[in-house]
Design a protein around this motif. Structure first.
Motif, PDB file in Angstrom:
ATOM      1  N   LYS A   1      -4.449  37.607  46.380  1.00  0.00           N
ATOM      2  CA  LYS A   1      -5.620  36.830  46.802  1.00  0.00           C
ATOM      3  C   LYS A   1      -6.323  37.464  47.999  1.00  0.00           C
ATOM      4  N   ALA A   2      -5.567  38.158  48.828  1.00  0.00           N
ATOM      5  CA  ALA A   2      -6.165  38.806  50.001  1.00  0.00           C
ATOM      6  C   ALA A   2      -7.149  39.898  49.596  1.00  0.00           C
ATOM      7  N   PHE A   3      -7.018  40.400  48.375  1.00  0.00           N
ATOM      8  CA  PHE A   3      -7.876  41.482  47.911  1.00  0.00           C
ATOM      9  C   PHE A   3      -8.931  41.030  46.913  1.00  0.00           C
ATOM     10  N   GLU A   4      -9.030  39.722  46.662  1.00  0.00           N
ATOM     11  CA  GLU A   4     -10.064  39.220  45.756  1.00  0.00           C
ATOM     12  C   GLU A   4     -11.440  39.571  46.304  1.00  0.00           C
ATOM     13  N   GLY A   5     -12.233  40.207  45.459  1.00  0.00           N
ATOM     14  CA  GLY A   5     -13.589  40.575  45.860  1.00  0.00           C
ATOM     15  C   GLY A   5     -13.674  41.865  46.657  1.00  0.00           C
ATOM     16  N   TRP A   6     -12.555  42.427  47.023  1.00  0.00           N
ATOM     17  CA  TRP A   6     -12.543  43.667  47.802  1.00  0.00           C
ATOM     18  C   TRP A   6     -12.656  44.840  46.854  1.00  0.00           C
ATOM     19  N   GLN A   7     -13.462  45.802  47.228  1.00  0.00           N
ATOM     20  CA  GLN A   7     -13.583  47.007  46.418  1.00  0.00           C
ATOM     21  C   GLN A   7     -13.130  48.200  47.233  1.00  0.00           C
TER      22      GLN A   7
ATOM     23  N   LYS B   1     -13.481  59.576  52.117  1.00  0.00           N
ATOM     24  CA  LYS B   1     -13.768  61.005  52.249  1.00  0.00           C
ATOM     25  C   LYS B   1     -13.111  61.853  51.166  1.00  0.00           C
ATOM     26  N   ASP B   2     -12.067  61.323  50.555  1.00  0.00           N
ATOM     27  CA  ASP B   2     -11.291  62.130  49.613  1.00  0.00           C
ATOM     28  C   ASP B   2     -10.761  61.224  48.504  1.00  0.00           C
ATOM     29  N   GLU B   3     -11.093  61.529  47.271  1.00  0.00           N
ATOM     30  CA  GLU B   3     -10.706  60.676  46.154  1.00  0.00           C
ATOM     31  C   GLU B   3      -9.190  60.615  45.943  1.00  0.00           C
ATOM     32  N   ARG B   4      -8.448  61.595  46.444  1.00  0.00           N
ATOM     33  CA  ARG B   4      -6.988  61.544  46.321  1.00  0.00           C
ATOM     34  C   ARG B   4      -6.429  60.293  47.000  1.00  0.00           C
ATOM     35  N   PHE B   5      -7.004  59.935  48.127  1.00  0.00           N
ATOM     36  CA  PHE B   5      -6.542  58.748  48.838  1.00  0.00           C
ATOM     37  C   PHE B   5      -6.939  57.475  48.097  1.00  0.00           C
ATOM     38  N   GLY B   6      -8.046  57.541  47.389  1.00  0.00           N
ATOM     39  CA  GLY B   6      -8.424  56.417  46.537  1.00  0.00           C
ATOM     40  C   GLY B   6      -7.396  56.190  45.445  1.00  0.00           C
ATOM     41  N   ARG B   7      -6.868  57.275  44.901  1.00  0.00           N
ATOM     42  CA  ARG B   7      -5.825  57.150  43.879  1.00  0.00           C
ATOM     43  C   ARG B   7      -4.541  56.576  44.494  1.00  0.00           C
ATOM     44  N   VAL B   8      -4.266  56.943  45.717  1.00  0.00           N
ATOM     45  CA  VAL B   8      -3.102  56.370  46.405  1.00  0.00           C
ATOM     46  C   VAL B   8      -3.290  54.856  46.551  1.00  0.00           C
ATOM     47  N   ILE B   9      -4.479  54.442  46.927  1.00  0.00           N
ATOM     48  CA  ILE B   9      -4.755  53.009  47.048  1.00  0.00           C
ATOM     49  C   ILE B   9      -4.559  52.327  45.699  1.00  0.00           C
ATOM     50  N   ASP B  10      -5.058  52.951  44.627  1.00  0.00           N
ATOM     51  CA  ASP B  10      -4.868  52.373  43.291  1.00  0.00           C
ATOM     52  C   ASP B  10      -3.387  52.168  42.983  1.00  0.00           C
ATOM     53  N   GLU B  11      -2.590  53.168  43.281  1.00  0.00           N
ATOM     54  CA  GLU B  11      -1.148  53.073  43.008  1.00  0.00           C
ATOM     55  C   GLU B  11      -0.483  52.005  43.885  1.00  0.00           C
ATOM     56  N   LEU B  12      -0.895  51.928  45.128  1.00  0.00           N
ATOM     57  CA  LEU B  12      -0.320  50.915  46.011  1.00  0.00           C
ATOM     58  C   LEU B  12      -0.712  49.514  45.562  1.00  0.00           C
ATOM     59  N   MET B  13      -1.928  49.356  45.099  1.00  0.00           N
ATOM     60  CA  MET B  13      -2.389  48.042  44.635  1.00  0.00           C
ATOM     61  C   MET B  13      -1.572  47.573  43.438  1.00  0.00           C
ATOM     62  N   LYS B  14      -1.120  48.501  42.617  1.00  0.00           N
ATOM     63  CA  LYS B  14      -0.291  48.138  41.463  1.00  0.00           C
ATOM     64  C   LYS B  14       1.067  47.591  41.890  1.00  0.00           C
ATOM     65  N   ARG B  15       1.477  47.905  43.087  1.00  0.00           N
ATOM     66  CA  ARG B  15       2.783  47.460  43.583  1.00  0.00           C
ATOM     67  C   ARG B  15       2.754  46.054  44.173  1.00  0.00           C
ATOM     68  N   ILE B  16       1.584  45.483  44.322  1.00  0.00           N
ATOM     69  CA  ILE B  16       1.485  44.138  44.883  1.00  0.00           C
ATOM     70  C   ILE B  16       1.995  43.154  43.834  1.00  0.00           C
ATOM     71  N   THR B  17       2.991  42.383  44.202  1.00  0.00           N
ATOM     72  CA  THR B  17       3.608  41.467  43.238  1.00  0.00           C
ATOM     73  C   THR B  17       3.366  39.998  43.560  1.00  0.00           C
ATOM     74  N   ARG B  18       3.098  39.679  44.793  1.00  0.00           N
ATOM     75  CA  ARG B  18       2.954  38.268  45.167  1.00  0.00           C
ATOM     76  C   ARG B  18       1.505  37.822  44.995  1.00  0.00           C
ATOM     77  N   ASP B  19       1.325  36.656  44.388  1.00  0.00           N
ATOM     78  CA  ASP B  19      -0.018  36.107  44.180  1.00  0.00           C
ATOM     79  C   ASP B  19      -0.760  35.957  45.500  1.00  0.00           C
ATOM     80  N   HIS B  20      -0.039  35.529  46.523  1.00  0.00           N
ATOM     81  CA  HIS B  20      -0.651  35.343  47.845  1.00  0.00           C
ATOM     82  C   HIS B  20      -1.243  36.662  48.352  1.00  0.00           C
ATOM     83  N   ASP B  21      -0.560  37.758  48.103  1.00  0.00           N
ATOM     84  CA  ASP B  21      -1.053  39.066  48.530  1.00  0.00           C
ATOM     85  C   ASP B  21      -2.236  39.509  47.666  1.00  0.00           C
TER      86      ASP B  21
END
Length: 85
Positions: free
Chosen positions: A72-78, A50-70
């Motif tokens: 992999k949970a988002f492979e193919g997810w948009q 509903k709001d692109e600001r939250f999409g930017r938050v998701i982008d920033e949070l995704m950058k914080r993922i450091t473990r390969d296992h984590d």
């Protein structure tokens, strides 16, 4: 069984009951913590639709993922994009 042996047995049983109660409490706390995370994640994804600001938050949070296992949970997810209609 002597009174001392009986008392020792009662103490050991009480310790076991205490440890079982602690384990049950910890399991409940982990379960509640996981539920909160799932709910907040769902709310964030819904907000991003509903709001692109939250999409930017998701982008920033995704950058914080450091473990390969984590990762992999988002492979193919948009990430959801806001409805433009």
């Amino acid at each position: 069984m002597t009174p001392i042996e009986k008392a020792k047995q009662q103490v050991e049983q009480a310790k076991a009951r205490y440890q079982a109660l602690l384990a049950r409490q910890n399991a409940e706390e982990r379960k509640l913590d996981t539920r909160r995370k799932v709910i907040l994640g769902g709310l964030l994804i819904d907000a991003a639709k509903k709001d692109e600001r939250f999409g930017r938050v998701i982008d920033e949070l995704m950058k914080r993922i450091t473990r390969d296992h984590d990762h992999k949970a988002f492979e193919g997810w948009q990430k959801p994009e806001p409805d433009r209609s």
